[in-house]
Design a protein around this motif. Structure first.
Motif, mmCIF file in Angstrom:
data_model
loop_
_atom_site.group_PDB
_atom_site.id
_atom_site.type_symbol
_atom_site.label_atom_id
_atom_site.label_comp_id
_atom_site.label_asym_id
_atom_site.label_seq_id
_atom_site.Cartn_x
_atom_site.Cartn_y
_atom_site.Cartn_z
ATOM 1 N N THR A 135 0.837 -1.210 0.000
ATOM 2 C CA THR A 135 0.000 0.000 0.000
ATOM 3 C C THR A 135 0.875 1.265 0.000
ATOM 4 O O THR A 135 0.737 2.113 -0.874
ATOM 5 C CB THR A 135 -0.941 0.009 1.221
ATOM 6 O OG1 THR A 135 -1.671 -1.216 1.225
ATOM 7 C CG2 THR A 135 -1.919 1.175 1.143
ATOM 8 N N HIS A 136 1.776 1.371 0.971
ATOM 9 C CA HIS A 136 2.604 2.577 1.069
ATOM 10 C C HIS A 136 4.077 2.209 0.917
ATOM 11 O O HIS A 136 4.605 1.425 1.708
ATOM 12 C CB HIS A 136 2.409 3.263 2.424
ATOM 13 C CG HIS A 136 1.010 3.742 2.640
ATOM 14 N ND1 HIS A 136 0.248 3.377 3.721
ATOM 15 C CD2 HIS A 136 0.227 4.547 1.882
ATOM 16 C CE1 HIS A 136 -0.946 3.937 3.631
ATOM 17 N NE2 HIS A 136 -0.986 4.657 2.529
ATOM 18 N N VAL A 137 4.716 2.791 -0.083
ATOM 19 C CA VAL A 137 6.141 2.517 -0.307
ATOM 20 C C VAL A 137 6.929 3.816 -0.100
ATOM 21 O O VAL A 137 6.582 4.860 -0.656
ATOM 22 C CB VAL A 137 6.400 1.954 -1.722
ATOM 23 C CG1 VAL A 137 7.878 1.604 -1.890
ATOM 24 C CG2 VAL A 137 5.537 0.723 -1.988
ATOM 25 N N LEU A 138 7.977 3.710 0.722
ATOM 26 C CA LEU A 138 8.883 4.839 0.941
ATOM 27 C C LEU A 138 10.039 4.715 -0.050
ATOM 28 O O LEU A 138 10.772 3.732 -0.026
ATOM 29 C CB LEU A 138 9.407 4.781 2.389
ATOM 30 C CG LEU A 138 10.559 5.703 2.771
ATOM 31 C CD1 LEU A 138 10.212 7.176 2.570
ATOM 32 C CD2 LEU A 138 10.964 5.448 4.232
ATOM 33 N N VAL A 139 10.132 5.687 -0.951
ATOM 34 C CA VAL A 139 11.212 5.686 -1.945
ATOM 35 C C VAL A 139 12.157 6.839 -1.615
ATOM 36 O O VAL A 139 11.731 8.000 -1.562
ATOM 37 C CB VAL A 139 10.674 5.863 -3.383
ATOM 38 C CG1 VAL A 139 11.812 5.757 -4.402
ATOM 39 C CG2 VAL A 139 9.584 4.848 -3.699
ATOM 40 N N ILE A 140 13.420 6.496 -1.424
ATOM 41 C CA ILE A 140 14.417 7.505 -1.022
ATOM 42 C C ILE A 140 15.550 7.532 -2.049
ATOM 43 O O ILE A 140 15.962 6.493 -2.556
ATOM 44 C CB ILE A 140 15.009 7.158 0.370
ATOM 45 C CG1 ILE A 140 13.906 7.094 1.439
ATOM 46 C CG2 ILE A 140 16.080 8.167 0.778
ATOM 47 C CD1 ILE A 140 14.369 6.550 2.781
ATOM 48 N N GLY A 141 16.028 8.729 -2.341
ATOM 49 C CA GLY A 141 17.297 8.890 -3.069
ATOM 50 C C GLY A 141 18.229 9.613 -2.128
ATOM 51 O O GLY A 141 17.873 10.684 -1.608
ATOM 52 N N VAL A 142 19.380 9.058 -1.871
ATOM 53 C CA VAL A 142 20.292 9.674 -0.884
ATOM 54 C C VAL A 142 21.736 9.446 -1.302
ATOM 55 O O VAL A 142 22.081 8.374 -1.773
ATOM 56 C CB VAL A 142 20.038 9.103 0.539
ATOM 57 C CG1 VAL A 142 20.181 7.595 0.580
ATOM 58 C CG2 VAL A 142 20.945 9.766 1.578
ATOM 59 N N GLU A 143 22.556 10.460 -1.151
ATOM 60 C CA GLU A 143 23.983 10.291 -1.462
ATOM 61 C C GLU A 143 24.850 11.111 -0.518
ATOM 62 O O GLU A 143 24.533 12.266 -0.217
ATOM 63 C CB GLU A 143 24.310 10.734 -2.897
ATOM 64 C CG GLU A 143 23.573 10.026 -4.002
ATOM 65 C CD GLU A 143 23.877 8.544 -4.187
ATOM 66 O OE1 GLU A 143 24.754 7.984 -3.484
ATOM 67 O OE2 GLU A 143 23.218 7.952 -5.062
ATOM 68 N N LEU A 144 25.949 10.487 -0.125
ATOM 69 C CA LEU A 144 26.974 11.193 0.631
ATOM 70 C C LEU A 144 28.250 11.141 -0.220
ATOM 71 O O LEU A 144 29.223 10.477 0.108
ATOM 72 C CB LEU A 144 27.159 10.509 1.995
ATOM 73 C CG LEU A 144 27.388 11.459 3.167
ATOM 74 C CD1 LEU A 144 27.156 10.767 4.493
ATOM 75 C CD2 LEU A 144 28.744 12.092 3.114
ATOM 76 N N LEU A 145 28.154 11.838 -1.347
ATOM 77 C CA LEU A 145 29.214 11.736 -2.357
ATOM 78 C C LEU A 145 30.530 12.349 -1.901
ATOM 79 O O LEU A 145 31.597 11.969 -2.387
ATOM 80 C CB LEU A 145 28.736 12.376 -3.666
ATOM 81 C CG LEU A 145 27.662 11.526 -4.373
ATOM 82 C CD1 LEU A 145 26.784 12.377 -5.268
ATOM 83 C CD2 LEU A 145 28.307 10.409 -5.181
ATOM 84 N N SER A 146 30.445 13.281 -0.945
ATOM 85 C CA SER A 146 31.696 13.926 -0.502
ATOM 86 C C SER A 146 32.677 12.907 0.091
ATOM 87 O O SER A 146 33.874 13.160 0.116
ATOM 88 C CB SER A 146 31.403 15.036 0.511
ATOM 89 O OG SER A 146 30.812 14.508 1.679
ATOM 90 N N ARG A 147 32.148 11.736 0.527
ATOM 91 C CA ARG A 147 33.043 10.719 1.112
ATOM 92 C C ARG A 147 33.666 9.813 0.051
ATOM 93 O O ARG A 147 34.546 9.024 0.372
ATOM 94 C CB ARG A 147 32.271 9.841 2.108
ATOM 95 C CG ARG A 147 31.577 10.607 3.206
ATOM 96 C CD ARG A 147 32.177 10.431 4.589
ATOM 97 N NE ARG A 147 31.667 11.503 5.434
ATOM 98 C CZ ARG A 147 30.655 11.376 6.287
ATOM 99 N NH1 ARG A 147 30.088 10.204 6.472
ATOM 100 N NH2 ARG A 147 30.242 12.411 6.987
ATOM 101 N N VAL A 148 33.163 9.857 -1.199
ATOM 102 C CA VAL A 148 33.735 8.984 -2.241
ATOM 103 C C VAL A 148 34.354 9.783 -3.384
ATOM 104 O O VAL A 148 34.751 9.221 -4.404
ATOM 105 C CB VAL A 148 32.694 7.982 -2.806
ATOM 106 C CG1 VAL A 148 32.217 7.033 -1.719
ATOM 107 C CG2 VAL A 148 31.521 8.694 -3.453
ATOM 108 N N VAL A 149 34.402 11.104 -3.195
ATOM 109 C CA VAL A 149 35.030 11.955 -4.204
ATOM 110 C C VAL A 149 36.499 12.123 -3.862
ATOM 111 O O VAL A 149 36.864 12.219 -2.697
ATOM 112 C CB VAL A 149 34.301 13.337 -4.223
ATOM 113 C CG1 VAL A 149 35.179 14.414 -4.782
ATOM 114 C CG2 VAL A 149 33.012 13.234 -5.010
#
Ligand code: ACO
Length: 335
Positions: A135-149
């Motif tokens: 019924t309810h789906v939580l969709v997240i986009g998240v990045e902590l790119l500063s740690r892999v740059v």
């Protein structure tokens, strides 16, 4: 066109407070504010402080989305987290979000589709709702790119920023706009082309190059990108994916109220919008303030645009993204 199965019930985002400007970068690598702004449209980006991890940012965005939807963590049936910067290789960042939210006993998993991760998540969520399984789906986009740059590589470090965006997708329930049009996710189109996999990678740290002192010394555990290769396909594929998603709805680009594109490069966005025939004032952007936040890019921009009152209920938004994989997609949603 099939009537929409799912609808965005609430959106949220989180950006860390710390700002790194182009002037700050001028002190770190051989670059200039003018080069960065002219080539990308970026003025500054947000950088998460030490101690803040990917799931912290994802949880903050998720809480905002739940509040906007008027739902509680136990109402969530599935957690999907699009990220290429997880808390750790195992377990999924999604289970840490589950833990921090207090959303128990629902499946929680990560999706690795880089900048297209949010659109991949939205597409999968829609399928689960369409079948009636969730019924309810939580969709997240998240990045902590500063740690892999690699902060010594001017060709990549000027591009990326940290942040998180989230939506709650739920049943469309026959909701309509004031002019009687169905509200919900009208179409999505996602695709990958593994032939271009080597264009954008974090090559080290997996089974190909297990972590070692050499891998660390050579910075193989950091982002490596052939920017020009991606630039060329980005314009072509963003246009194609948006057009295909539009065709699935029977709509034309001029019938869309807003374009909400992945914020990788203002020149890519401008080219794609021009090709679609969409005027600039219909194109949402925040790249100047947040840079490229990969999978977090679209949900951050969407939430900012809703909260500022720009995007209103009943309006139609075309989303599109392309990134490492290469993976890309388009989605049409009536809010
Ligand atoms: N400052 C100053 N000069 C620079 C910098 C910098 N930060 N970076 C590169 N340069 C130099 C290069 O060395 C090169 O110099 P040269 O001509 O002497 O060799 C020159 O500027 C031009 O470099 P290009 O790479 O040709 O610059 P371009 O106009 O292509 O811009 C950019 C580079 C911004 C990376 C662009 O190619 C791009 O946006 N590509 C697409 C990125 C993308 O969409 N990635 C996918 C999403 S990210 C994800 O999935 C996680």
């Amino acid at each position: 066109m099939m009537s929409p199965a799912s609808r965005i019930l609430g959106t949220g985002h989180y950006l860390p407070e710390g700002v790194r400007t182009n002037a700050d970068l001028e002190k770190m690598v051989d670059t200039t504010d003018q080069w960065i702004f002219d080539r990308t449209g970026i003025r500054e980006r947000r950088i998460a402080p030490d101690g803040v991890v990917t799931s912290d940012m994802a949880t903050a965005a998720a809480k905002n989305a739940l509040d906007a939807a008027g739902l509680e963590p136990p109402d969530i049936d599935l957690i999907l987290v699009g990220t290429v910067t997880p808390d750790m290789p195992m377990p999924a960042t999604a289970v840490f979000v589950q833990q921090k939210l207090g959303a128990r006993n629902c499946p929680a998993m990560d999706l690795s589709a880089a900048c297209a991760g949010f659109l991949f998540g939205l597409t999968i969520a829609d399928q689960f709702i369409r079948t009636g399984a969730m019924t309810h789906v939580l969709v997240i986009g998240v990045e902590l790119l500063s740690r892999v740059v690699n902060w010594e590589d001017r060709t990549t470090c000027v591009l990326f920023g940290d942040g998180a965006g989230a939506v709650i997708l739920g049943p469309a329930g026959g909701a309509t706009s004031t002019d009687g049009k169905p509200r919900g996710l009208l179409a999505t189109k996602i695709q990958s082309d593994g032939l271009l996999a080597q264009s954008l990678m974090i090559p080290g740290g997996g089974s190909v190059m297990p972590m070692s002192a050499d891998i660390l010394a050579l910075k193989k555990h950091k982002v490596h990108m052939r920017g020009q290769d991606i630039f060329k396909v980005a314009v072509k594929n963003l246009y194609a994916a948006t057009k295909e998603a539009l065709d699935m709805t029977g709509m034309t680009a001029d019938q869309v109220d807003w374009i909400c594109p992945h914020q990788a490069n203002l020149r890519i966005i401008d080219f794609a919008a021009t090709r679609l025939g969409v005027p600039k004032d219909k194109v949402l952007t925040n790249i100047d303030r947040v840079g490229n936040t990969s999978s977090a890019s679209i949900p951050i921009l969407l939430d900012e645009s809703i909260r500022s009152g720009k995007v209103k209920p009943g309006e139609t938004v075309a989303m599109c993204a392309l990134g490492a994989g290469i993976s890309w997609g388009g989605a049409i949603v009536r809010m």
